[in-house]
Design a protein around this motif. Sequence first.
Motif, PDB file in Angstrom:
ATOM      1  N   ASN A   1       0.847  -1.191   0.000  1.00  0.00           N
ATOM      2  CA  ASN A   1       0.000   0.000   0.000  1.00  0.00           C
ATOM      3  C   ASN A   1       0.882   1.241   0.000  1.00  0.00           C
ATOM      4  O   ASN A   1       1.725   1.418   0.885  1.00  0.00           O
ATOM      5  CB  ASN A   1      -0.906   0.009   1.242  1.00  0.00           C
ATOM      6  N   GLY A   2       0.689   2.068  -0.994  1.00  0.00           N
ATOM      7  CA  GLY A   2       1.430   3.320  -1.086  1.00  0.00           C
ATOM      8  C   GLY A   2       0.845   4.173  -2.190  1.00  0.00           C
ATOM      9  O   GLY A   2       0.063   3.691  -3.018  1.00  0.00           O
ATOM     10  N   THR A   3       1.220   5.412  -2.220  1.00  0.00           N
ATOM     11  CA  THR A   3       0.713   6.322  -3.244  1.00  0.00           C
ATOM     12  C   THR A   3       1.205   5.908  -4.628  1.00  0.00           C
ATOM     13  O   THR A   3       2.102   5.073  -4.761  1.00  0.00           O
ATOM     14  CB  THR A   3       1.194   7.769  -2.988  1.00  0.00           C
ATOM     15  N   SER A   4       0.647   6.544  -5.614  1.00  0.00           N
ATOM     16  CA  SER A   4       1.169   6.422  -6.967  1.00  0.00           C
ATOM     17  C   SER A   4       2.637   6.825  -6.940  1.00  0.00           C
ATOM     18  O   SER A   4       3.020   7.740  -6.206  1.00  0.00           O
ATOM     19  CB  SER A   4       0.363   7.364  -7.879  1.00  0.00           C
ATOM     20  N   SER A   5       3.458   6.124  -7.674  1.00  0.00           N
ATOM     21  CA  SER A   5       4.896   6.412  -7.799  1.00  0.00           C
ATOM     22  C   SER A   5       5.706   6.133  -6.536  1.00  0.00           C
ATOM     23  O   SER A   5       6.849   6.559  -6.422  1.00  0.00           O
ATOM     24  CB  SER A   5       5.134   7.855  -8.262  1.00  0.00           C
ATOM     25  N   SER A   6       5.132   5.395  -5.580  1.00  0.00           N
ATOM     26  CA  SER A   6       5.877   5.092  -4.353  1.00  0.00           C
ATOM     27  C   SER A   6       6.783   3.877  -4.511  1.00  0.00           C
ATOM     28  O   SER A   6       7.586   3.595  -3.624  1.00  0.00           O
ATOM     29  CB  SER A   6       4.922   4.876  -3.173  1.00  0.00           C
TER      30      SER A   6
ATOM     31  N   ASP B   1       2.151  -4.178   9.182  1.00  0.00           N
ATOM     32  CA  ASP B   1       3.056  -5.234   9.635  1.00  0.00           C
ATOM     33  C   ASP B   1       4.507  -4.823   9.382  1.00  0.00           C
ATOM     34  O   ASP B   1       5.411  -5.247  10.097  1.00  0.00           O
ATOM     35  CB  ASP B   1       2.759  -6.553   8.911  1.00  0.00           C
ATOM     36  N   LEU B   2       4.712  -4.009   8.356  1.00  0.00           N
ATOM     37  CA  LEU B   2       6.038  -3.541   7.980  1.00  0.00           C
ATOM     38  C   LEU B   2       5.882  -2.216   7.254  1.00  0.00           C
ATOM     39  O   LEU B   2       4.973  -2.070   6.439  1.00  0.00           O
ATOM     40  CB  LEU B   2       6.719  -4.567   7.054  1.00  0.00           C
ATOM     41  N   GLU B   3       6.763  -1.261   7.559  1.00  0.00           N
ATOM     42  CA  GLU B   3       6.762   0.025   6.864  1.00  0.00           C
ATOM     43  C   GLU B   3       8.150   0.273   6.293  1.00  0.00           C
ATOM     44  O   GLU B   3       9.158  -0.020   6.940  1.00  0.00           O
ATOM     45  CB  GLU B   3       6.368   1.157   7.806  1.00  0.00           C
ATOM     46  N   CYS B   4       8.190   0.814   5.074  1.00  0.00           N
ATOM     47  CA  CYS B   4       9.453   1.051   4.392  1.00  0.00           C
ATOM     48  C   CYS B   4       9.424   2.418   3.720  1.00  0.00           C
ATOM     49  O   CYS B   4       8.392   2.832   3.184  1.00  0.00           O
ATOM     50  CB  CYS B   4       9.684  -0.013   3.321  1.00  0.00           C
ATOM     51  N   ASP B   5      10.571   3.085   3.726  1.00  0.00           N
ATOM     52  CA  ASP B   5      10.740   4.351   3.022  1.00  0.00           C
ATOM     53  C   ASP B   5      11.430   4.030   1.697  1.00  0.00           C
ATOM     54  O   ASP B   5      12.602   3.641   1.674  1.00  0.00           O
ATOM     55  CB  ASP B   5      11.584   5.308   3.865  1.00  0.00           C
ATOM     56  N   THR B   6      10.693   4.197   0.612  1.00  0.00           N
ATOM     57  CA  THR B   6      11.220   3.804  -0.694  1.00  0.00           C
ATOM     58  C   THR B   6      12.230   4.807  -1.249  1.00  0.00           C
ATOM     59  O   THR B   6      12.834   4.533  -2.289  1.00  0.00           O
ATOM     60  CB  THR B   6      10.078   3.595  -1.716  1.00  0.00           C
ATOM     61  N   SER B   7      12.421   5.924  -0.564  1.00  0.00           N
ATOM     62  CA  SER B   7      13.458   6.864  -1.004  1.00  0.00           C
ATOM     63  C   SER B   7      14.811   6.522  -0.385  1.00  0.00           C
ATOM     64  O   SER B   7      15.839   7.010  -0.825  1.00  0.00           O
ATOM     65  CB  SER B   7      13.075   8.304  -0.629  1.00  0.00           C
ATOM     66  N   ARG B   8      14.811   5.663   0.631  1.00  0.00           N
ATOM     67  CA  ARG B   8      16.048   5.340   1.346  1.00  0.00           C
ATOM     68  C   ARG B   8      16.582   3.941   1.031  1.00  0.00           C
ATOM     69  O   ARG B   8      17.709   3.622   1.368  1.00  0.00           O
ATOM     70  CB  ARG B   8      15.830   5.453   2.848  1.00  0.00           C
TER      71      ARG B   8
ATOM     72  N   VAL C   1      -2.758 -11.927   5.446  1.00  0.00           N
ATOM     73  CA  VAL C   1      -2.289 -10.703   4.798  1.00  0.00           C
ATOM     74  C   VAL C   1      -1.107 -10.109   5.565  1.00  0.00           C
ATOM     75  O   VAL C   1      -1.181  -9.907   6.772  1.00  0.00           O
ATOM     76  CB  VAL C   1      -3.425  -9.654   4.717  1.00  0.00           C
ATOM     77  N   LEU C   2      -0.030  -9.834   4.841  1.00  0.00           N
ATOM     78  CA  LEU C   2       1.091  -9.054   5.364  1.00  0.00           C
ATOM     79  C   LEU C   2       0.939  -7.663   4.759  1.00  0.00           C
ATOM     80  O   LEU C   2       1.127  -7.482   3.550  1.00  0.00           O
ATOM     81  CB  LEU C   2       2.438  -9.667   4.973  1.00  0.00           C
ATOM     82  N   LEU C   3       0.548  -6.690   5.568  1.00  0.00           N
ATOM     83  CA  LEU C   3       0.288  -5.332   5.091  1.00  0.00           C
ATOM     84  C   LEU C   3       1.568  -4.507   5.182  1.00  0.00           C
ATOM     85  O   LEU C   3       2.118  -4.311   6.273  1.00  0.00           O
ATOM     86  CB  LEU C   3      -0.830  -4.693   5.915  1.00  0.00           C
ATOM     87  N   VAL C   4       2.024  -4.032   4.018  1.00  0.00           N
ATOM     88  CA  VAL C   4       3.282  -3.286   3.921  1.00  0.00           C
ATOM     89  C   VAL C   4       2.984  -1.860   3.499  1.00  0.00           C
ATOM     90  O   VAL C   4       2.398  -1.627   2.436  1.00  0.00           O
ATOM     91  CB  VAL C   4       4.247  -3.946   2.914  1.00  0.00           C
ATOM     92  N   GLY C   5       3.389  -0.909   4.330  1.00  0.00           N
ATOM     93  CA  GLY C   5       3.229   0.505   4.010  1.00  0.00           C
ATOM     94  C   GLY C   5       4.466   1.039   3.324  1.00  0.00           C
ATOM     95  O   GLY C   5       5.568   0.941   3.862  1.00  0.00           O
ATOM     96  N   LEU C   6       4.276   1.569   2.126  1.00  0.00           N
ATOM     97  CA  LEU C   6       5.389   2.129   1.368  1.00  0.00           C
ATOM     98  C   LEU C   6       5.289   3.649   1.397  1.00  0.00           C
ATOM     99  O   LEU C   6       4.349   4.235   0.863  1.00  0.00           O
ATOM    100  CB  LEU C   6       5.371   1.609  -0.070  1.00  0.00           C
ATOM    101  N   HIS C   7       6.248   4.264   2.074  1.00  0.00           N
ATOM    102  CA  HIS C   7       6.271   5.710   2.253  1.00  0.00           C
ATOM    103  C   HIS C   7       7.361   6.313   1.378  1.00  0.00           C
ATOM    104  O   HIS C   7       8.373   5.664   1.096  1.00  0.00           O
ATOM    105  CB  HIS C   7       6.549   6.063   3.717  1.00  0.00           C
TER     106      HIS C   7
END
Length: 188
Positions: free
Chosen positions: A15-20, A149-156, A108-114
């Motif tokens: 789960n993340g915005t467009s272009s994440s 369940d897990l959050e990740c910063d896709t810019s890093r 479900v493993l819910l992953v937040g893409l920031h």
Amino acid sequence: MSDDQRQGGRIIFLNGTSSSGKSSIARELLEILDDSYFHLPVDAFHGMRSDRDIPDEHLQAELDRTARGFHRAVAGMAAAGNHVVVDHLLTDPWRLLDCLDVLPAESVLLVGLHCPLPELARREQLRGDRPPGLAARQSAQVHAHGVYDLECDTSRSSPREIALRIKQALARRPSPTAFEQLKLALRP
């Protein structure tokens, strides 16, 4: 248990915005996961629609029906024992509620893409296939539910690095899962 006897498949929900970076991470996951997975991006479902002009007053209903159908397609794939990587964005509260209703929360493993807004804007400009500012408009709502369940910063981190983190998280899936927690909180 053989694959034919598998009760239900696992769902990695990105789960993340467009272009994440959801699609890039999904492609990496398909390469590194030990089991067979299907990548189900919501954009592919929108791309299957016939090429017709939809009047503005009907567009939102069309998009909402597509999302509801997509959720049920994901649930059906998992119910048949398939593992799935879902590439989606929870831009409206009803989308999360619908997913909570139809997806098996324990699977479900819910992953937040920031990703920071300036980087999202840069990616949108590079892509050229998204309206400028789309990700910025989506950012507040996509992560409004706040539980992952897990959050990740896709810019890093690179898509491969994030995929490896997701693979590790799959091996030690939390109990209750974020979906189970959200279901208890939002669907008592």
